[in-house]
Design a protein around this motif. Sequence first.
Motif, PDB file in Angstrom:
ATOM      1  N   GLY A  56       0.792   4.341  -0.415  1.00  0.00           N
ATOM      2  CA  GLY A  56       0.413   5.759   0.238  1.00  0.00           C
ATOM      3  C   GLY A  56       0.505   5.043   1.664  1.00  0.00           C
ATOM      4  O   GLY A  56       0.655   6.552   2.249  1.00  0.00           O
ATOM      5  N   THR A  57       0.484   4.266   1.874  1.00  0.00           N
ATOM      6  CA  THR A  57      -0.068   3.793   3.417  1.00  0.00           C
ATOM      7  C   THR A  57       1.173   2.929   4.083  1.00  0.00           C
ATOM      8  O   THR A  57       0.368   1.776   4.377  1.00  0.00           O
ATOM      9  N   GLN A  58       2.443   3.010   3.621  1.00  0.00           N
ATOM     10  CA  GLN A  58       3.241   1.467   3.722  1.00  0.00           C
ATOM     11  C   GLN A  58       3.111   0.860   5.067  1.00  0.00           C
ATOM     12  O   GLN A  58       3.009  -0.509   4.712  1.00  0.00           O
ATOM     13  N   ARG A  93       0.819  -1.173   0.063  1.00  0.00           N
ATOM     14  CA  ARG A  93      -0.487  -0.064  -0.111  1.00  0.00           C
ATOM     15  C   ARG A  93       1.206   1.091  -0.342  1.00  0.00           C
ATOM     16  O   ARG A  93       1.069   1.363   0.890  1.00  0.00           O
TER      17      ARG A  93
END
Length: 341
Positions: free
Chosen positions: A302-304, A300
């Motif tokens: 953008g939201t690792q 993800r």
Amino acid sequence: MKHLKLLALTLTAVSLVAQSSRSRPETGAAELEKAVLKPGEIWPDDRGLHVQAHGGGIIKLGDTFYWFGEDRSQGLDRAKRYVSCYSSKDLAHWNFRNRVIQLADPENFGPGWVLERPKVFHNAKTKKFVMYMHIDGRTAEGSYKIARVGVAISDTVDGDYQYLRSFRPLGHESRDIGQFIDDDGAAYLIFEDRPFGFRIARLSDDYLSVEKEMSLIPAHMEGGAIVHYQGLYYVIGSALTGWAPNPNKYATAPSLEGPWSEFRDIAPPETKTYGSQSTMLVKIVGTKKTTVIFMGDIWRPGTQWDSRYLWMPLEIGDGKLWLPEPKPWTLDLTTGEAVPQ
Ligand code: DGJ
């Protein structure tokens, strides 16, 4: 009546105790909660926090698995890169051990420097734990142009690893790395040398350098992972689409030196590997069965910190390999059997 109420209260208390010990199980305890692996879900560690071991690697020491990977927790120092280590006896319950790397730009690669896909090898001769990682950064030509491996070392599996240096293995560019330990204990690195392909190379005796190239597989792939199963080597890789998923593929060879077959899909191509990317293959040899686990990352970007894990037992044998549709499953580490739930 009074007795009945007392009995009801006592039963409620017992069941609450049972529930609370279920939610924070003591790994290794005989009464361990059934170890269900749930692909794609949040995987809470013993602290209740989602496991931060992205792009990771696993080694087994005695009866304990150690999982290392990128720690992308929120709120960390943005100038630093972090690797965390977790341990487990069943691959389902993970205990946080240590943030084994907390590193500020070690060689002045500049802002946006990269530390990805850490893998730890245990050297039986030197007794050292040696970590390889993809080290990169931005140059005038763009990002990911440094293309090296970094090496760090520790005396204990979950100690604070000391960063030693970075280099290009055998002089080649190296981006995504994968680790492979053969049945004879020999340790290999698989690395992506763009635009040539996957290279498989053996580590030196002390594991501190990369010594001998076994193969160059001329395929434009990354996320390399290997398993040695029933006399054949299987390699899995993904296409070069950054963090976006794509149909991962596999090839086989009778030896690490090849010859390698054509690449074929590991799952229906339209699923893009069920949204994941290959990271590692782990072989569990039990009394009844040998199970090979596909370990992939569901990124993800953008939201690792919220990136997930897709681990599934593979259908494998006779030169064929298939990743079944992800579903919760359990693993019996004694028999080696994986059972869908
Ligand atoms: C795909 C790689 O497999 C990841 O590890 C990461 O390097 C991303 N590319 C970055 O775009």
